[in-house]
Design a protein around this motif. Structure first.
Motif, short mmCIF file in Angstrom:
data_model
loop_
_atom_site.label_atom_id
_atom_site.label_comp_id
_atom_site.label_asym_id
_atom_site.label_seq_id
_atom_site.Cartn_x
_atom_site.Cartn_y
_atom_site.Cartn_z
N LEU A 54 23.84 32.70 23.87
CA LEU A 54 22.68 32.81 24.75
C LEU A 54 21.97 31.47 24.95
O LEU A 54 21.04 31.38 25.74
N GLY A 55 22.38 30.44 24.19
CA GLY A 55 21.78 29.13 24.32
C GLY A 55 20.46 28.98 23.57
O GLY A 55 19.68 28.08 23.86
N LYS A 56 20.21 29.85 22.62
CA LYS A 56 18.96 29.80 21.84
C LYS A 56 19.19 28.97 20.58
O LYS A 56 19.49 29.48 19.51
N HIS A 57 19.03 27.67 20.73
CA HIS A 57 19.33 26.74 19.63
C HIS A 57 18.36 26.86 18.46
O HIS A 57 18.76 26.66 17.32
N ASP A 58 17.12 27.20 18.74
CA ASP A 58 16.17 27.34 17.64
C ASP A 58 16.54 28.51 16.74
O ASP A 58 16.43 28.43 15.51
N ALA A 59 17.03 29.61 17.31
CA ALA A 59 17.46 30.77 16.51
C ALA A 59 18.74 30.46 15.74
O ALA A 59 18.92 30.92 14.61
#
Length: 173
Positions: A54-59
């Protein structure tokens, strides 16, 4: 003939029992010397894979930091983790990765992991991070350079147009 058959069967049975006893003690000794590293948590693996898609690098980083303290990162998860580190904390990426690789050196201190990490960093165009990692791989982790690692270095420097450093890498090969 009958006594031959009986003694043959007894001899075969004793040899087999002796072999099992010897193998079990060798296996226990090997386990004591080289314990198997704990595996990465399957739930965290799924979270990292889903969040990376999903491109959620912080997660991705949050899940990785929970699991990286207790187990080595599997090779297939290194790419999304390195990419997340480069996107969110590029100045600390090399130190954090090298610290994790040092902590789990038995499982992660090899050229396969080093190539994967260098590939992601080179494609991201983070030359300073790539140089820091290259130095750490050789000096701290004692990973012997392979032609694939040199290929990643050359490709990274060439992608940003640094002919001087490409030539320098060729000199060291």
């Amino acid at each position: 003939e009958l006594s031959f058959l009986v003694f043959f069967a007894l001899g075969f049975a004793f040899l087999r029992i002796d072999g099992f006893a010897r193998n079990s003690t060798q296996c226990k000794k090997q386990w004591a010397e080289n314990p198997k590293p704990r595996g990465f948590d399957a739930r965290l693996r799924k979270i990292i894979e889903a969040e990376a898609a999903l491109g959620k690098h912080d997660a991705v980083l949050k899940a990785w930091r929970v699991g990286c303290a207790s187990a080595p990162t599997p090779p297939e998860l290194m790419k999304p983790v390195v990419q997340a580190l480069l996107d969110l904390k590029p100045e600390a990426a090399a130190n954090e990765l090298l610290e994790h690789l040092r902590k789990h050196a038995v499982a992660l201190s090899n050229s396969r992991i080093a190539c994967g990490v260098l590939d992601v960093v080179a494609r991201a165009g983070q030359m300073r991070t790539m140089e820091d990692l290259w130095e750490g791989f050789q000096k701290d982790l004692h990973i012997k350079p392979t032609y694939q690692m040199y290929e990643m270095l050359v490709g990274g420097f060439a992608s940003v147009g640094d002919e001087r450093k490409v030539a320098k890498v060729f000199e060291t090969m």
